[in-house]
Design an enzyme around this catalytic site. Structure first.
Site, short mmCIF file in Angstrom:
data_model
loop_
_atom_site.label_atom_id
_atom_site.label_comp_id
_atom_site.label_asym_id
_atom_site.label_seq_id
_atom_site.Cartn_x
_atom_site.Cartn_y
_atom_site.Cartn_z
N HIS A 48 48.26 -19.26 29.12
CA HIS A 48 47.72 -17.97 29.59
C HIS A 48 48.87 -16.95 29.74
O HIS A 48 48.74 -15.80 29.32
CB HIS A 48 47.05 -18.11 30.96
N LYS A 62 32.08 -23.70 35.24
CA LYS A 62 33.21 -24.58 35.56
C LYS A 62 33.36 -24.72 37.07
O LYS A 62 33.18 -23.76 37.80
CB LYS A 62 34.51 -23.99 34.99
N ARG A 113 42.85 -21.05 20.69
CA ARG A 113 43.71 -22.20 20.42
C ARG A 113 43.27 -22.97 19.18
O ARG A 113 44.08 -23.60 18.52
CB ARG A 113 43.67 -23.18 21.61
N SER A 155 43.52 -25.44 31.25
CA SER A 155 43.53 -25.70 32.69
C SER A 155 42.86 -27.05 32.97
O SER A 155 43.34 -27.83 33.79
CB SER A 155 42.78 -24.60 33.44
P1 ADP Z 1 37.31 -18.93 30.72
O1 ADP Z 1 36.72 -19.82 31.76
O2 ADP Z 1 36.82 -17.51 30.79
O3 ADP Z 1 37.25 -19.49 29.31
P2 ADP Z 1 40.11 -19.67 30.85
O4 ADP Z 1 40.99 -19.44 32.03
O5 ADP Z 1 39.77 -21.08 30.52
O6 ADP Z 1 38.84 -18.79 31.13
O7 ADP Z 1 40.74 -19.00 29.56
C1 ADP Z 1 40.95 -17.61 29.47
C2 ADP Z 1 41.36 -17.25 28.05
O8 ADP Z 1 42.63 -17.83 27.77
C3 ADP Z 1 40.40 -17.77 26.96
O9 ADP Z 1 40.31 -16.81 25.94
C4 ADP Z 1 41.09 -19.01 26.45
O10 ADP Z 1 40.75 -19.27 25.10
C5 ADP Z 1 42.56 -18.58 26.59
N1 ADP Z 1 43.44 -19.73 26.72
C6 ADP Z 1 43.26 -20.84 27.45
N2 ADP Z 1 44.28 -21.70 27.31
C7 ADP Z 1 45.15 -21.10 26.47
C8 ADP Z 1 46.40 -21.50 25.89
N3 ADP Z 1 46.94 -22.68 26.15
N4 ADP Z 1 47.02 -20.62 25.06
C9 ADP Z 1 46.45 -19.43 24.77
N5 ADP Z 1 45.27 -19.00 25.25
C10 ADP Z 1 44.62 -19.83 26.09
#
Ligand code: ADP
Length: 164
Positions: A18, A42, A92, A130
């Site tokens: 992130h 989630k 990803r 996460s």
């Molecule tokens: P949500 O619950 O809205 O999907 P997340 O916190 O899981 O929120 O993810 C937020 C954004 O960050 C999403 O677009 C996800 O694809 C992206 N994301 C999650 N992990 C990574 C990573 N390791 N590298 C780049 N982008 C990521």
């Protein structure tokens, strides 16, 4: 016109993946707003206020990045209120692409002027989420390389509280 983007996510917790997207996004836009939101599908590990504090500490080195929290409103509504014309998200894998395409299409239906912009995950972070980090942490695995320092500190604090 000032280019403002909103990066919405649940960030439970914020990972290096992130943060990498935030740092790269901050170079593309005049202002990047990180929206620490609730994903109703989630189960949350950190509370909303814990997540907000962690993200704020983790982006403190980026002057054009702002952090906001929100649990009630639609992402497109928050973007409108912030004056953002772009939504930033990360991809990803093909699996993310399918998911992100549906969200972007729905957001376009709700707010046609809001453009979704995607950054491909950097290869060193493209295998982390996460959820997977939480899974490893639950069995005391070392994932510190994938977590910003404020997240490691918050995890330690939470562990100490749980032990009391
Ligand atoms: P949500 O619950 O809205 O999907 P997340 O916190 O899981 O929120 O993810 C937020 C954004 O960050 C999403 O677009 C996800 O694809 C992206 N994301 C999650 N992990 C990574 C990573 N390791 N590298 C780049 N982008 C990521």
């Amino acid at each position: 016109m000032k280019k403002i983007a909103l990066f919405p996510g649940s960030f439970d917790p914020l990972t290096m993946g992130h943060l990498d997207t935030i740092e790269r996004g901050a170079k593309l836009f005049d202002e990047l707003i990180v929206g620490v939101f609730l994903n109703t599908s989630k189960k949350s590990y950190f509370t909303a206020s814990e997540k907000l504090a962690i993200v704020k500490r983790s982006v403190a080195h980026l002057p054009n990045v702002k952090v906001i929290g929100q649990e009630q409103k639609l992402t497109v509504e928050v973007a409108k209120e912030c004056g953002a014309h772009f939504l930033l998200r990360g991809i990803r894998s093909v699996k993310d692409y399918e998911y992100e395409k549906d969200i972007a299409t729905m957001n376009h239906h709700l707010a046609p002027d809001l453009e979704s912009v995607f950054l491909l995950a950097s290869p060193q972070y493209s295998h982390i989420s996460s959820s997977i980090l939480k899974e490893v942490m639950a069995f005391s695995g070392d994932v510190a390389d994938y977590l910003p320092q404020p997240v490691c500190e918050a995890l330690e604090k939470k562990r100490d509280q749980d032990e009391k």
